[in-house]
Design an enzyme around this catalytic site. Structure first.
Site, PDB file in Angstrom:
ATOM      1  N   GLU A  66      -4.943  -5.057  10.560  1.00 38.36           N
ATOM      2  CA  GLU A  66      -3.952  -4.001  10.784  1.00 38.36           C
ATOM      3  C   GLU A  66      -4.292  -3.255  12.072  1.00 38.36           C
ATOM      4  O   GLU A  66      -5.108  -2.331  12.057  1.00 38.36           O
ATOM      5  CB  GLU A  66      -3.956  -3.008   9.619  1.00 38.36           C
ATOM      6  N   HIS A 122      -9.422   0.925   4.885  1.00 38.52           N
ATOM      7  CA  HIS A 122      -8.156   1.133   5.596  1.00 38.52           C
ATOM      8  C   HIS A 122      -8.396   2.037   6.818  1.00 38.52           C
ATOM      9  O   HIS A 122      -9.213   2.959   6.767  1.00 38.52           O
ATOM     10  CB  HIS A 122      -7.124   1.767   4.658  1.00 38.52           C
ATOM     11  N   ASN A 141       0.869  -1.181   0.000  1.00 43.18           N
ATOM     12  CA  ASN A 141       0.000   0.000   0.000  1.00 43.18           C
ATOM     13  C   ASN A 141       0.903   1.227   0.000  1.00 43.18           C
ATOM     14  O   ASN A 141       1.489   1.568   1.016  1.00 43.18           O
ATOM     15  CB  ASN A 141      -0.894  -0.035   1.252  1.00 43.18           C
ATOM     16  N   SER A 154       3.835  -1.964  10.364  1.00 43.88           N
ATOM     17  CA  SER A 154       5.291  -1.988  10.582  1.00 43.88           C
ATOM     18  C   SER A 154       5.940  -3.310  10.177  1.00 43.88           C
ATOM     19  O   SER A 154       6.878  -3.773  10.827  1.00 43.88           O
ATOM     20  CB  SER A 154       5.610  -1.649  12.044  1.00 43.88           C
ATOM     21  N   GLY A 175       2.762   2.336  10.826  1.00 46.27           N
ATOM     22  CA  GLY A 175       3.701   3.450  10.686  1.00 46.27           C
ATOM     23  C   GLY A 175       4.421   3.831  11.966  1.00 46.27           C
ATOM     24  O   GLY A 175       5.032   4.894  12.049  1.00 46.27           O
ATOM     25  N   LYS A 233       0.114   4.222  -0.224  1.00 46.73           N
ATOM     26  CA  LYS A 233      -0.531   5.402   0.381  1.00 46.73           C
ATOM     27  C   LYS A 233      -0.316   6.617  -0.532  1.00 46.73           C
ATOM     28  O   LYS A 233      -0.290   6.466  -1.741  1.00 46.73           O
ATOM     29  CB  LYS A 233      -0.023   5.610   1.814  1.00 46.73           C
ATOM     30  N   GLU A 283      -6.788   4.423   7.991  1.00 52.72           N
ATOM     31  CA  GLU A 283      -6.600   5.863   7.742  1.00 52.72           C
ATOM     32  C   GLU A 283      -7.861   6.466   7.128  1.00 52.72           C
ATOM     33  O   GLU A 283      -8.218   7.607   7.417  1.00 52.72           O
ATOM     34  CB  GLU A 283      -5.360   6.077   6.851  1.00 52.72           C
TER      35      GLU A 283
HETATM   36  P1  13P Z   1       3.240   0.463   7.623  1.00 53.84           P
HETATM   37  O1  13P Z   1       3.762  -0.812   7.002  1.00 53.84           O
HETATM   38  O2  13P Z   1       3.940   1.694   7.105  1.00 53.84           O
HETATM   39  O3  13P Z   1       3.172   0.380   9.104  1.00 53.84           O
HETATM   40  O4  13P Z   1       1.713   0.632   7.102  1.00 53.84           O
HETATM   41  C1  13P Z   1       0.855  -0.445   7.194  1.00 53.84           C
HETATM   42  C2  13P Z   1      -0.369  -0.137   6.446  1.00 53.84           C
HETATM   43  O5  13P Z   1      -1.153   0.720   6.833  1.00 53.84           O
HETATM   44  C3  13P Z   1      -0.618  -0.852   5.199  1.00 53.84           C
HETATM   45  O6  13P Z   1      -1.904  -0.653   4.736  1.00 53.84           O
END
Ligand code: 13P
Length: 256
Positions: free
Chosen positions: A168, A96, A9, A214, A174, A11, A98
């Site tokens: 997740e 997601h 992803n 992560s 992150g 982002k 976010e």
């Molecule tokens: P990270 O791998 O940067 O922690 O992000 C995970 C994520 O949100 C994947 O959709």
């Protein structure tokens, strides 16, 4: 046995040229890993078509990071399932954290998007996961159960089998603070149990479950070794070809 699946992803990262370069670095090496694992790249909308063209014939798939459920019309700023298919997507990330936290995504919207995606032939990656406060108060399992029930409401067993669920935990995204393999496996078990109650054992055994939060080349093996975990949804570490290939390789080696 379920086939492993690693998705990146990206982002809100990568211009078209940068995205094509990253996709090229991955797809040029794909012959070495594609037999052992499904690999999905999820660039921002603007780069989807160019990335899909670059990875064509390599076996690497492309997905979007979101979609709208309506087919067309006056929905300024939104993108339909048909448009994603047209641009070369075979997958779409839905729900997601976010989007849930910052853009008002609810379980009901996730459900509508999932149904629209499946109707259009897109395979959904449904994201679920608890916040730190929910984990600390002991409601993580219940939160994830509710998210799974909400996403899959009214979806047939046949269609459900094609979905991927990405667990997740919000606190692990992150932050560099990944879940333990054991906790990820336990939550994947909760997700499978929820699906078994909604459908049947066959459906719950068919759905692939990813861990996300992560994930790095150095910790992927810990997740890949878990029997209920079938892959990863990777954010930051999917932005560098060497790291992403390291994760794919760790996944394949651990499931051998
Ligand atoms: P990270 O791998 O940067 O922690 O992000 C995970 C994520 O949100 C994947 O959709």
């Amino acid at each position: 046995m379920r086939r492993s699946i690693i998705a990146g992803n990206w982002k809100m990262n990568k211009t078209i040229p940068d995205g094509v370069a990253l996709a090229g670095a991955l797809s040029d090496d794909a012959a070495e890993f594609i037999d052992g694992c499904d690999v999905v790249l999820c660039p921002p909308f603007t780069a989807v078509k160019a990335v899909a063209d670059r990875v064509a014939e390599s076996g690497v798939d492309v997905g979007a990071q979101d979609v709208f459920w309506e087919a067309s019309g006056a929905f300024t700023g939104e993108v339909s399932c048909e448009m994603l298919v047209d641009a070369g997507c075979s997958w779409v990330i839905i729900g997601h954290s976010e989007r849930r936290a910052m853009f008002g995504e609810t379980d009901d919207k996730v459900n509508k998007k999932m149904k629209a995606a499946i109707a259009a032939g897109l395979k959904p990656i449904i994201c679920v996961g608890e916040t730190l406060a929910q984990r600390e108060e002991g409601s993580a399992d219940e939160v994830v159960r509710r998210q799974v029930e909400g996403a899959f409401a009214g979806v047939s067993g046949d269609d459900a089998s094609k979905a991927v669920v990405a667990y997740e935990p919000v606190w692990a995204i992150g932050t560099g603070r990944a879940s333990t393999g054991e906790d990820a496996n336990s939550m994947a078990g909760v997700i499978r149990d929820t699906l078994a109650k909604l459908y049947s054992g066959d459906v719950s055994e068919a759905v692939r479950i990813q861990y996300g939060g992560s994930v790095k080349p150095g910790n992927m093996a810990e997740f890949a070794q878990q029997p209920e975990v079938d892959g990863a949804l990777v954010g930051g570490a999917s932005l560098k070809a060497a790291d992403f290939i390291g994760i794919i390789t760790a996944m394949i080696d651990s499931k051998k």
